[in-house]
Design a protein around this motif. Structure first.
Motif, PDB file in Angstrom:
ATOM      1  N   LYS A   2     -13.625 -58.123 -33.256  1.00  0.00           N
ATOM      2  CA  LYS A   2     -14.343 -57.822 -34.487  1.00  0.00           C
ATOM      3  C   LYS A   2     -13.489 -58.239 -35.677  1.00  0.00           C
ATOM      4  O   LYS A   2     -12.310 -57.878 -35.763  1.00  0.00           O
ATOM      5  CB  LYS A   2     -14.674 -56.337 -34.563  1.00  0.00           C
ATOM      6  CG  LYS A   2     -15.661 -55.864 -33.499  1.00  0.00           C
ATOM      7  CD  LYS A   2     -15.987 -54.394 -33.684  1.00  0.00           C
ATOM      8  CE  LYS A   2     -17.001 -53.927 -32.644  1.00  0.00           C
ATOM      9  NZ  LYS A   2     -17.328 -52.475 -32.800  1.00  0.00           N
ATOM     10  N   LEU A  19     -20.762 -53.687 -37.845  1.00  0.00           N
ATOM     11  CA  LEU A  19     -21.316 -52.563 -37.095  1.00  0.00           C
ATOM     12  C   LEU A  19     -21.872 -53.031 -35.753  1.00  0.00           C
ATOM     13  O   LEU A  19     -22.356 -54.175 -35.642  1.00  0.00           O
ATOM     14  CB  LEU A  19     -22.431 -51.893 -37.904  1.00  0.00           C
ATOM     15  CG  LEU A  19     -22.016 -51.298 -39.260  1.00  0.00           C
ATOM     16  CD1 LEU A  19     -23.246 -50.806 -40.012  1.00  0.00           C
ATOM     17  CD2 LEU A  19     -21.008 -50.187 -39.063  1.00  0.00           C
ATOM     18  N   PRO A  20     -21.822 -52.182 -34.713  1.00  0.00           N
ATOM     19  CA  PRO A  20     -22.353 -52.567 -33.397  1.00  0.00           C
ATOM     20  C   PRO A  20     -23.844 -52.903 -33.444  1.00  0.00           C
ATOM     21  O   PRO A  20     -24.329 -53.723 -32.659  1.00  0.00           O
ATOM     22  CB  PRO A  20     -22.094 -51.328 -32.542  1.00  0.00           C
ATOM     23  CG  PRO A  20     -21.010 -50.583 -33.245  1.00  0.00           C
ATOM     24  CD  PRO A  20     -21.207 -50.857 -34.690  1.00  0.00           C
ATOM     25  N   THR A  21     -24.570 -52.255 -34.348  1.00  0.00           N
ATOM     26  CA  THR A  21     -26.016 -52.476 -34.443  1.00  0.00           C
ATOM     27  C   THR A  21     -26.378 -53.649 -35.343  1.00  0.00           C
ATOM     28  O   THR A  21     -27.561 -53.929 -35.572  1.00  0.00           O
ATOM     29  CB  THR A  21     -26.694 -51.197 -34.995  1.00  0.00           C
ATOM     30  OG1 THR A  21     -26.100 -50.857 -36.246  1.00  0.00           O
ATOM     31  CG2 THR A  21     -26.519 -50.047 -34.024  1.00  0.00           C
ATOM     32  N   GLY A  22     -25.374 -54.340 -35.880  1.00  0.00           N
ATOM     33  CA  GLY A  22     -25.611 -55.423 -36.829  1.00  0.00           C
ATOM     34  C   GLY A  22     -25.369 -54.966 -38.257  1.00  0.00           C
ATOM     35  O   GLY A  22     -25.445 -53.782 -38.564  1.00  0.00           O
ATOM     36  N   ARG A  25     -20.448 -52.336 -42.851  1.00  0.00           N
ATOM     37  CA  ARG A  25     -20.136 -51.144 -43.644  1.00  0.00           C
ATOM     38  C   ARG A  25     -18.963 -51.508 -44.548  1.00  0.00           C
ATOM     39  O   ARG A  25     -17.929 -51.969 -44.071  1.00  0.00           O
ATOM     40  CB  ARG A  25     -19.763 -49.974 -42.739  1.00  0.00           C
ATOM     41  CG  ARG A  25     -19.284 -48.726 -43.505  1.00  0.00           C
ATOM     42  CD  ARG A  25     -19.017 -47.584 -42.527  1.00  0.00           C
ATOM     43  NE  ARG A  25     -17.944 -47.904 -41.587  1.00  0.00           N
ATOM     44  CZ  ARG A  25     -16.655 -47.691 -41.827  1.00  0.00           C
ATOM     45  NH1 ARG A  25     -16.271 -47.191 -42.993  1.00  0.00           N
ATOM     46  NH2 ARG A  25     -15.754 -47.989 -40.907  1.00  0.00           N
TER      47      ARG A  25
END
Length: 332
Positions: A2, A19-22, A25
Motif C-alpha cells: 500500500k 482504503l481496502p474498500t477503495g 482517507r
C-alpha cells in the motif's frame, strides 16, 4: 503493498491512506518531529510504502525520520506528479487531492526506495547553497556600485558602506569555499582524487559533482547521470515526418552544467579523448558551442566511469566495461 501519498507544505503535510474498500482517507500532520512521529505510528512498517514529492528543505525532516526508522519511502520529481495529474485529467488541485494523486502514482509506477545521503553530504550541500547565494549578492552589489559611480554627485558614505559589504562577502565566500574543499577531501577523499586525475576536472568541479550526485551512489549508468545533470540531448521521432535531435534537456543543476562547460575548454586542450571528439565534431561542421557541450557530456561520463571503477584516469585508455552499462570513459 500500500502506497501512502504525502503532500508537503512548510508547516504541515497531508497524507492519503488507501482504503481496502477503495478510495482514500486523508489526514494532516504538523511538519515537525512530533508530527512525523505521530504519522509513523498511524501505519505498520510492513506492507506500506510512503511517496512524496521533492520539495527542497521542507521534506527533509520527514525523509530523514522515515529512513532512520527503516520505513520504505520514495522521493519523486514534482514534474512526474504534474504530468501524471494531467494524464488523469484532474481539474481540482488541493493538498488532499495532491496527496491522493501521489498515492495513486506510487501504486501505478512503483518508484524506487530513496536512499538518504550521508551526513557529510548534507553539510556540503548546505555550504554550497550558502556560497551560491553569497555570490549572487556579490554580483548584485558590484553592479550597484558601478551604477552609483556613474552619478555626477556621489555619496561617499554609501560607497564606503558598499565597499565594506563587498569585502565581507568576498571573505565569507573564500572561507566557505575552503570549508567545502576540506570537508569534501576528508569525506570523499578517494573520489575527489579519482575525479581530479581526469584532465579538465579541477577541485571545484570535482566537489560539485560529488555534492550534486551524492557521490555517484544514486546512479547505475552514465546516461542516468547525464539526464540528471540535464546535459543529455533530446530526441523526437514520429513516423517519417518528424526526426529531430534537439537541444540538451537542461533539467538539472544549471551551476554544475556551467562548470562542466567551462571545464570542456581545458579538456579539449589536455584531455586526449575530449580533444579528438571536439576536432571530429568540428570537422563535421558542428558549431563550437555544440562541440563543447558534447565534450562536457563526455567529461561527465569519464568522471562517472572513473568513480564507479574506483581507479585513476589514464589518458587515451580504452574502457573494457560493458557497453550496455553506458559507463565507458570514452564515447565514439
Amino acid at each position: 503493498m500500500k502506497f501512502i501519498g504525502i503532500d508537503i507544505a512548510k508547516s504541515t503535510f497531508v497524507t492519503a491512506y488507501p482504503l481496502p474498500t477503495g478510495g482514500y482517507r486523508t489526514k494532516t500532520y504538523p511538519n515537525d518531529p512530533k508530527g512525523v512521529a505521530l504519522f509513523m505510528k498511524s501505519f505498520s512498517q510492513e506492507g506500506h510504502h510512503c511517496v512524496l514529492e521533492a520539495t527542497g528543505n521542507y521534506g527533509m525532516l520527514l525523509l530523514y525520520m522515515l529512513c532512520k526508522a527503516g520505513i520504505a519511502v520514495s522521493q519523486v520529481n514534482p514534474k512526474q506528479i504534474k504530468h501524471f495529474a494531467r494524464m488523469m485529467m484532474t481539474v481540482t488541485k488541493t493538498d488532499d487531492v495532491d496527496a491522493k494523486l501521489i498515492s495513486l502514482y506510487g501504486e501505478k509506477m512503483c518508484p524506487p526506495v530513496y536512499r538518504f545521503p550521508a551526513e557529510s553530504l548534507l553539510i556540503l550541500k548546505q555550504k554550497k547553497v550558502i556560497a551560491r547565494q553569497l555570490r549572487k549578492q556579490l554580483v548584485a552589489l558590484s553592479n550597484l556600485k558601478e551604477s552609483l559611480q556613474a552619478l555626477p554627485i556621489k555619496d561617499k558614505a554609501s560607497l564606503k558602506s558598499l565597499d565594506k559589504t563587498l569585502r565581507f562577502l568576498k571573505a565569507r565566500i573564500e572561507e566557505i569555499d575552503a570549508d567545502i574543499a576540506d570537508v569534501a577531501s576528508s569525506a570523499f577523499e578517494q573520489q575527489i582524487a579519482s575525479l581530479t586525475s581526469v584532465k579538465g576536472i579541477g577541485i571545484s568541479l570535482a566537489t560539485s559533482l560529488v555534492i550534486s550526485t551524492g557521490g555517484f551512489s544514486q546512479f547505475e549508468t552514465s546516461k542516468q547521470l547525464a539526464r540528471f545533470v540535464g546535459i543529455y540531448p533530446s530526441y523526437q521521432q514520429s513516423g517519417s515526418s518528424i526526426n529531430i535531435r534537439g537541444k540538451i534537456s537542461r533539467n538539472g543543476d544549471s551551476n554544475l552544467r556551467s562548470l562542466l562547460y567551462i571545464a570542456s575548454w581545458s579538456a579539449i586542450r589536455y584531455n586526449e579523448t575530449c580533444k579528438e571528439a571536439y576536432e571530429r565534431l568540428k570537422a563535421r561542421g558542428k558549431p563550437s558551442k555544440v562541440a563543447l557541450v558534447a565534450v562536457a557530456n563526455k567529461l561527465l561520463r569519464q568522471a562517472f566511469a572513473i568513480c564507479k571503477s574506483n581507479s585513476r584516469y589514464v589518458d587515451g585508455y580504452k574502457s573494457t566495461l560493458n557497453k550496455n552499462a553506458n559507463s565507458s570513459c570514452f564515447l565514439t
